[in-house]
Design an enzyme around this catalytic site. Sequence first.
Site, PDB file in Angstrom:
ATOM      1  N   ASP A 182      -1.167  -0.760  -0.959  1.00 18.14           N
ATOM      2  CA  ASP A 182      -0.724  -2.144  -0.807  1.00 18.14           C
ATOM      3  C   ASP A 182       0.611  -2.182  -0.072  1.00 18.14           C
ATOM      4  O   ASP A 182       1.442  -1.293  -0.252  1.00 18.14           O
ATOM      5  CB  ASP A 182      -0.579  -2.832  -2.167  1.00 18.14           C
ATOM      6  CG  ASP A 182      -0.495  -4.329  -1.999  1.00 18.14           C
ATOM      7  OD1 ASP A 182      -1.540  -4.971  -1.764  1.00 18.14           O
ATOM      8  OD2 ASP A 182       0.634  -4.882  -2.052  1.00 18.14           O
TER       9      ASP A 182
HETATM   10  C1  LIG Z   1       4.411  -5.288   7.959  1.00 16.97           C
HETATM   11  C2  LIG Z   1       3.018  -4.967   8.432  1.00 16.97           C
HETATM   12  C3  LIG Z   1       1.917  -5.130   7.622  1.00 16.97           C
HETATM   13  N1  LIG Z   1       0.670  -4.837   8.071  1.00 16.97           N
HETATM   14  C4  LIG Z   1      -0.518  -5.003   7.217  1.00 16.97           C
HETATM   15  C5  LIG Z   1      -0.822  -3.789   6.323  1.00 16.97           C
HETATM   16  C6  LIG Z   1      -1.783  -4.373   5.315  1.00 16.97           C
HETATM   17  O1  LIG Z   1      -3.119  -4.241   5.843  1.00 16.97           O
HETATM   18  C7  LIG Z   1      -1.404  -5.855   5.266  1.00 16.97           C
HETATM   19  C8  LIG Z   1      -0.852  -6.253   3.907  1.00 16.97           C
HETATM   20  O2  LIG Z   1      -1.889  -6.610   3.059  1.00 16.97           O
HETATM   21  P1  LIG Z   1      -2.462  -5.707   1.882  1.00 16.97           P
HETATM   22  O3  LIG Z   1      -2.819  -6.621   0.759  1.00 16.97           O
HETATM   23  O4  LIG Z   1      -1.552  -4.548   1.610  1.00 16.97           O
HETATM   24  O5  LIG Z   1      -3.792  -5.076   2.499  1.00 16.97           O
HETATM   25  P2  LIG Z   1      -5.108  -5.740   3.118  1.00 16.97           P
HETATM   26  O6  LIG Z   1      -5.468  -7.000   2.388  1.00 16.97           O
HETATM   27  O7  LIG Z   1      -4.936  -5.834   4.606  1.00 16.97           O
HETATM   28  O8  LIG Z   1      -6.191  -4.608   2.862  1.00 16.97           O
HETATM   29  P3  LIG Z   1      -6.757  -4.011   1.467  1.00 16.97           P
HETATM   30  O9  LIG Z   1      -8.227  -4.270   1.495  1.00 16.97           O
HETATM   31  O10 LIG Z   1      -6.427  -2.531   1.549  1.00 16.97           O
HETATM   32  O11 LIG Z   1      -6.064  -4.697   0.321  1.00 16.97           O
HETATM   33  O12 LIG Z   1      -0.388  -6.044   6.277  1.00 16.97           O
HETATM   34  C9  LIG Z   1       0.471  -4.376   9.373  1.00 16.97           C
HETATM   35  O13 LIG Z   1      -0.678  -4.119   9.783  1.00 16.97           O
HETATM   36  N2  LIG Z   1       1.556  -4.198  10.181  1.00 16.97           N
HETATM   37  C10 LIG Z   1       2.827  -4.473   9.788  1.00 16.97           C
HETATM   38  O14 LIG Z   1       3.777  -4.282  10.592  1.00 16.97           O
END
Ligand SMILES: Cc1cn([C@H]2C[C@H](O)[C@@H](COP(=O)(O)OP(=O)(O)OP(=O)(O)O)O2)c(=O)[nH]c1=O
Length: 196
Positions: A76
């Site tokens: 996360d």
């Molecule tokens: C700050 C930042 C975040 N992110 C993304 C990473 C995570 O995928 C997202 C944050 O949400 P999360 O809830 O961590 O993940 P998600 O919903 O995308 O996927 P999961 O199914 O694993 O829960 O933001 C980037 O891609 N680039 C960036 O620079």
Amino acid sequence: MMQLVLASSSPRRRELLAQVGFGDPEFGFEVLAADIDESHRAGETAEDFVVRLAIEKASAGLALWGKSDAVVLGSDTIVVLDGEILGKPKDELDAKQMLSALSGQCHSVMTAVAVTDGKQTLSRLVETKVQFCGLTEEDILAYIATGEPMDKAGAYGIQGLGGCFVESIDGSYSAVVGLPLVETRNLLDKIKVAAI
Ligand SMILES: Cc1cn([C@H]2C[C@H](O)[C@@H](COP(=O)(O)OP(=O)(O)OP(=O)(O)O)O2)c(=O)[nH]c1=O
């Protein structure tokens, strides 16, 4: 050998886990989406929150996988600005507010990764400081119009057009994108999934 399962719907995490050394995502590991309640609990620190969500994603993934002999990985990412937690924007107005708040400021990106095999659960938290340049309202609106901010914590992607807003980082680039490579490799080594 244990089957490695990535409990995530994020294409970035899939690519990053492939980088850890499990080869083609189609063959090296399985992927499933583990939906959990991502609400913040009153009084919970940002650190505790992000680690809890990574562990809950891994545990939910293990339950969904339903077979033994698997190691399931969850992760996360949140953005923390002056103590305030910024997750994924709810809508474009929310994205605008987040990007305006991040403009010209330094914030933290916290990414937690957790692995579980049902017997043991291990986790790591990685914090990276990110300095944003100043953004005009025009910059923000043009960026939102690309759609890139909408599925990302803090409403930006360092790996995409949002990288143009990042003056400097102190920490782990892969953790900002969604999965810290060094810590993930160490956790998988510890829980004994041999990299191919
Ligand atoms: C700050 C930042 C975040 N992110 C993304 C990473 C995570 O995928 C997202 C944050 O949400 P999360 O809830 O961590 O993940 P998600 O919903 O995308 O996927 P999961 O199914 O694993 O829960 O933001 C980037 O891609 N680039 C960036 O620079």
